[in-house]
Motif scaffolding. Structure first.
Motif, PDB file in Angstrom:
ATOM      1  N   GLU A 181      -8.347  -4.693  -2.783  1.00  0.00           N
ATOM      2  CA  GLU A 181      -9.519  -3.735  -2.489  1.00  0.00           C
ATOM      3  C   GLU A 181      -9.827  -2.295  -4.021  1.00  0.00           C
ATOM      4  O   GLU A 181     -10.343  -1.832  -3.470  1.00  0.00           O
ATOM      5  CB  GLU A 181      -8.527  -2.262  -2.034  1.00  0.00           C
ATOM      6  CG  GLU A 181      -8.136  -3.520  -0.391  1.00  0.00           C
ATOM      7  CD  GLU A 181      -6.875  -2.897   0.825  1.00  0.00           C
ATOM      8  OE1 GLU A 181      -6.234  -1.708  -0.208  1.00  0.00           O
ATOM      9  OE2 GLU A 181      -7.025  -3.621   1.368  1.00  0.00           O
ATOM     10  N   ARG A 182      -9.536  -3.295  -5.658  1.00  0.00           N
ATOM     11  CA  ARG A 182      -9.349  -2.399  -6.122  1.00  0.00           C
ATOM     12  C   ARG A 182      -9.588  -3.043  -7.384  1.00  0.00           C
ATOM     13  O   ARG A 182      -8.377  -4.078  -7.597  1.00  0.00           O
ATOM     14  CB  ARG A 182      -8.821  -1.175  -6.400  1.00  0.00           C
ATOM     15  CG  ARG A 182      -6.906  -1.323  -6.685  1.00  0.00           C
ATOM     16  CD  ARG A 182      -6.706  -0.449  -6.213  1.00  0.00           C
ATOM     17  NE  ARG A 182      -5.315  -0.253  -6.944  1.00  0.00           N
ATOM     18  CZ  ARG A 182      -3.852  -0.530  -7.495  1.00  0.00           C
ATOM     19  NH1 ARG A 182      -5.433  -0.562  -8.802  1.00  0.00           N
ATOM     20  NH2 ARG A 182      -3.070  -0.422  -7.778  1.00  0.00           N
ATOM     21  N   VAL A 226     -12.674  -5.583  -1.009  1.00  0.00           N
ATOM     22  CA  VAL A 226     -12.804  -5.414   0.489  1.00  0.00           C
ATOM     23  C   VAL A 226     -11.980  -3.807   0.574  1.00  0.00           C
ATOM     24  O   VAL A 226     -11.497  -3.067   0.144  1.00  0.00           O
ATOM     25  CB  VAL A 226     -12.337  -6.438   1.432  1.00  0.00           C
ATOM     26  CG1 VAL A 226     -13.196  -7.636   0.865  1.00  0.00           C
ATOM     27  CG2 VAL A 226     -11.163  -6.347   0.679  1.00  0.00           C
ATOM     28  N   ASN A 227     -12.511  -3.432   2.095  1.00  0.00           N
ATOM     29  CA  ASN A 227     -12.097  -1.726   1.762  1.00  0.00           C
ATOM     30  C   ASN A 227     -10.878  -2.006   2.606  1.00  0.00           C
ATOM     31  O   ASN A 227     -10.150  -1.313   2.390  1.00  0.00           O
ATOM     32  CB  ASN A 227     -13.277  -1.144   2.685  1.00  0.00           C
ATOM     33  CG  ASN A 227     -14.863  -0.614   2.649  1.00  0.00           C
ATOM     34  OD1 ASN A 227     -14.432  -0.123   1.615  1.00  0.00           O
ATOM     35  ND2 ASN A 227     -15.720  -1.009   3.363  1.00  0.00           N
ATOM     36  N   ASP A 228     -10.273  -3.487   3.265  1.00  0.00           N
ATOM     37  CA  ASP A 228      -8.673  -3.496   3.890  1.00  0.00           C
ATOM     38  C   ASP A 228      -8.901  -4.954   4.099  1.00  0.00           C
ATOM     39  O   ASP A 228      -9.352  -5.646   4.358  1.00  0.00           O
ATOM     40  CB  ASP A 228      -9.217  -2.559   5.430  1.00  0.00           C
ATOM     41  CG  ASP A 228      -7.491  -3.229   5.815  1.00  0.00           C
ATOM     42  OD1 ASP A 228      -6.505  -2.668   5.970  1.00  0.00           O
ATOM     43  OD2 ASP A 228      -8.206  -3.778   6.883  1.00  0.00           O
ATOM     44  N   SER A 241      -8.083  -6.973   6.816  1.00  0.00           N
ATOM     45  CA  SER A 241      -9.191  -7.382   8.645  1.00  0.00           C
ATOM     46  C   SER A 241     -10.122  -8.169   8.217  1.00  0.00           C
ATOM     47  O   SER A 241     -11.241  -8.581   8.795  1.00  0.00           O
ATOM     48  CB  SER A 241      -9.455  -5.594   8.660  1.00  0.00           C
ATOM     49  OG  SER A 241     -10.635  -4.904   7.219  1.00  0.00           O
ATOM     50  N   ASN A 242     -10.379  -8.714   6.313  1.00  0.00           N
ATOM     51  CA  ASN A 242     -11.360  -9.627   5.740  1.00  0.00           C
ATOM     52  C   ASN A 242     -10.531 -11.024   5.649  1.00  0.00           C
ATOM     53  O   ASN A 242     -11.347 -12.167   5.495  1.00  0.00           O
ATOM     54  CB  ASN A 242     -11.971  -8.849   4.699  1.00  0.00           C
ATOM     55  CG  ASN A 242     -12.719  -7.624   4.781  1.00  0.00           C
ATOM     56  OD1 ASN A 242     -14.052  -8.369   4.754  1.00  0.00           O
ATOM     57  ND2 ASN A 242     -12.481  -6.750   4.781  1.00  0.00           N
ATOM     58  N   HIS A 273       0.591  -1.537   0.539  1.00  0.00           N
ATOM     59  CA  HIS A 273       0.274  -0.125   0.116  1.00  0.00           C
ATOM     60  C   HIS A 273       0.784   1.239   0.177  1.00  0.00           C
ATOM     61  O   HIS A 273       0.500   2.314  -1.331  1.00  0.00           O
ATOM     62  CB  HIS A 273      -0.896   0.044   1.103  1.00  0.00           C
ATOM     63  CG  HIS A 273      -1.817  -0.793   0.953  1.00  0.00           C
ATOM     64  ND1 HIS A 273      -2.826  -1.513   2.022  1.00  0.00           N
ATOM     65  CD2 HIS A 273      -2.466  -1.303  -0.212  1.00  0.00           C
ATOM     66  CE1 HIS A 273      -3.825  -2.725   1.473  1.00  0.00           C
ATOM     67  NE2 HIS A 273      -3.594  -2.525   0.603  1.00  0.00           N
TER      68      HIS A 273
END
Length: 270
Positions: free
Chosen positions: A118-119, A138-140, A143-144, A101
């Motif tokens: 994430e994208r 997912v957003n993160d 965390s998933n 990231h």
């Protein structure tokens, strides 16, 4: 007759550009199995897409195995059973994802039969074009994650130097994981001491076949550990130069024709 094992990479080795297998290769594999030898498909792909290839090729009878995720999962095709599995510790996966990231590099990992990312951009499209499977945005990513992943993959479709620079600038990640290129666009991070070579040694021991009776065929840099672990390491004609340099033998045929049939006839059946 000595019991032998053929370890073969999938993409650009056993499979042609259409992701299918030539008639010569198919016939040679049938003969190999009929004579009591084993075949192991060696791939960086997840177990899910590997299973799909196995079923399509009809390699679900005794004597057929697969090593997926570049050595992290060992699978018995006939029994539909995972024999061994290695994972990245959660804290290591998090560090790889976080550093990707920071560097602005696309990153994805896997849970069960699904890609986590994430994208959706050209990187994911490039990956899906080569290996069809489900994905979830997912957003993160971290965390998933519901459990430790088998690998984390960084992708850049335009400039391999960006991935090379990332690998060089993060030596601490190399102390906690195994990192290599499976093609110019993919920088892989797998569990420590895990690669196709470790998968080859596991299968050889599991089947009680000495390494002297093993042959490994590949085309890319992630195939080099298994080529070195096997008694005979083979690079297909279309292989990356690094793989060709590491090989004991280079095939006269390429992956579009009968490279695997050539290897089977020369090193397994004779």
């Amino acid at each position: 007759m000595d019991h032998k094992i053929l370890f073969t990479d999938l993409d650009e080795t056993l499979l042609n550009h259409n992701k299918s297998i030539s008639k010569e290769n198919r016939n040679a594999i049938t003969k190999l199995l009929e004579q009591g030898h084993d075949i192991v498909l060696m791939t960086g792909r997840p177990i899910t897409t590997g299973r799909a290839v196995i079923k399509e090729l009809g390699l679900i009878m005794p004597g057929c195995y697969m090593v997926a995720f570049n050595g992290a999962v060992v699978y018995d095709c006939a029994a539909d059973r995972i024999l061994a599995e290695r994972t990245l510790p959660m804290e290591v996966a998090k560090e790889i994802i976080d550093e990707a990231h920071k560097a602005g590099i696309y990153v994805q990992t896997y849970q069960q039969d699904t890609i986590l990312t994430e994208r959706h951009g050209k990187e994911l499209d490039f990956y899906l074009n080569n290996a069809k499977m489900r994905y979830r945005l997912v957003n993160d990513i971290y965390s998933n994650l519901e459990k430790e992943p088998n690998k984390v993959l960084l992708i850049n479709v335009d400039n391999q130097e960006i991935l090379q620079e990332f690998q060089n600038q993060h030596p601490k990640l190399l102390e906690k994981s195994n990192s290599f290129f499976s093609c110019n666009q993919y920088l892989e991070y797998c569990p420590k001491n895990t690669d196709k070579g470790s998968g080859l040694k596991y299968i050889s021991k599991f089947l009680n076949v000495p390494l002297e009776n093993t042959v490994a065929v590949g085309d890319e840099r992630n195939d080099i550990p298994m080529m070195k672990a096997a008694h005979i390491g083979v690079a297909v004609k279309n292989a990356h130069e690094d793989a060709r340099q590491a090989a004991d033998y280079i095939t006269e045929q390429d992956n579009e024709h009968g490279a695997i049939a050539e290897v089977i006839e020369k090193f397994i059946l004779n």
